[in-house]
Design a protein around this motif. Sequence first.
Motif, mmCIF file in Angstrom:
data_model
loop_
_atom_site.group_PDB
_atom_site.id
_atom_site.type_symbol
_atom_site.label_atom_id
_atom_site.label_comp_id
_atom_site.label_asym_id
_atom_site.label_seq_id
_atom_site.Cartn_x
_atom_site.Cartn_y
_atom_site.Cartn_z
ATOM 1 N N ILE A 151 0.830 -1.205 0.000
ATOM 2 C CA ILE A 151 0.000 0.000 0.000
ATOM 3 C C ILE A 151 0.866 1.257 0.000
ATOM 4 O O ILE A 151 0.570 2.226 -0.704
ATOM 5 N N CYS A 152 1.952 1.249 0.773
ATOM 6 C CA CYS A 152 2.858 2.414 0.799
ATOM 7 C C CYS A 152 3.372 2.741 -0.597
ATOM 8 O O CYS A 152 3.457 3.903 -0.989
ATOM 9 N N LYS A 156 -0.433 10.328 -3.250
ATOM 10 C CA LYS A 156 -1.846 10.604 -3.002
ATOM 11 C C LYS A 156 -2.490 9.387 -2.362
ATOM 12 O O LYS A 156 -2.195 8.255 -2.735
ATOM 13 N N LYS A 157 -3.383 9.639 -1.416
ATOM 14 C CA LYS A 157 -4.072 8.535 -0.757
ATOM 15 C C LYS A 157 -4.916 7.752 -1.765
ATOM 16 O O LYS A 157 -5.451 8.321 -2.718
ATOM 17 N N LEU A 158 -5.021 6.464 -1.522
ATOM 18 C CA LEU A 158 -5.855 5.604 -2.345
ATOM 19 C C LEU A 158 -7.321 5.735 -1.920
ATOM 20 O O LEU A 158 -7.611 5.948 -0.744
ATOM 21 N N THR A 159 -8.213 5.575 -2.865
ATOM 22 C CA THR A 159 -9.639 5.545 -2.569
ATOM 23 C C THR A 159 -10.071 4.089 -2.484
ATOM 24 O O THR A 159 -9.902 3.340 -3.442
ATOM 25 N N GLU A 218 -3.478 -0.785 11.013
ATOM 26 C CA GLU A 218 -4.102 0.092 12.009
ATOM 27 C C GLU A 218 -4.055 1.557 11.582
ATOM 28 O O GLU A 218 -4.948 2.332 11.906
ATOM 29 N N ASP A 219 -3.000 1.953 10.851
ATOM 30 C CA ASP A 219 -2.891 3.344 10.397
ATOM 31 C C ASP A 219 -3.457 3.515 8.979
ATOM 32 O O ASP A 219 -2.938 4.257 8.162
ATOM 33 N N PHE A 229 -5.224 5.840 3.024
ATOM 34 C CA PHE A 229 -6.500 5.776 2.306
ATOM 35 C C PHE A 229 -7.348 7.003 2.589
ATOM 36 O O PHE A 229 -7.407 7.492 3.713
ATOM 37 N N ASP A 230 -8.020 7.454 1.543
ATOM 38 C CA ASP A 230 -8.982 8.539 1.653
ATOM 39 C C ASP A 230 -10.129 8.072 2.550
ATOM 40 O O ASP A 230 -10.491 6.899 2.542
#
Length: 193
Positions: free
Chosen positions: A88-89, A95-98, A117-118, A123-124
Amino acid sequence: MSTDNPKYFLFDTETGGVRKEMSLLTLYGHILDENLRILDTIDLKIKPDDGIYHLSAQGLGVNNINILEHDRVAKPVSEVKTRFKNYICGWSLNKKLTPVGHNVRFDVKFVKTHLLEDWDRYFDRRHIDTASIGKFLALSGIVPKLNTYSLSEMASAMMIDVDESKRHEAGYDADLTLKVLQSMTQLVKGTNK
């Protein structure tokens, strides 16, 4: 991996039950570009570090996971956490993922509890949910009203064949959700002409 273009993480999970304390068993997801094309895929099979699964008969009755077979191929949750976070990083650098899915809040709850946990860091807080979109399309008169707005019902409304014997497998459900979302998008674009 990451660019400035919007990215979506369409995913599905299978769990040992509906309460978030139940075991997270599988996660299957796609990183999508702004045109809903698949850029990458992740497929995770997960088992508890201590080997003690938290399951309900109802949960296993829905997803039909053979827990003994699952345990043979699954990786310990501590190992999966690291792999998932790194994955994911890499895709959320700029930009955050949706998050995207069918009844996706359920899946988000389990992933936040068991793997990341974070979550909010990557993520948006807004998400795309095909169940909610289906209800909106019915409210707008674009698709007929359905009984439950389940993934199978939504797929049928979008004229997508469903193999019920594969339903509730995370990979199949994620791929079916993507087809439903793509069909919904095309349907709405067609009504705006």
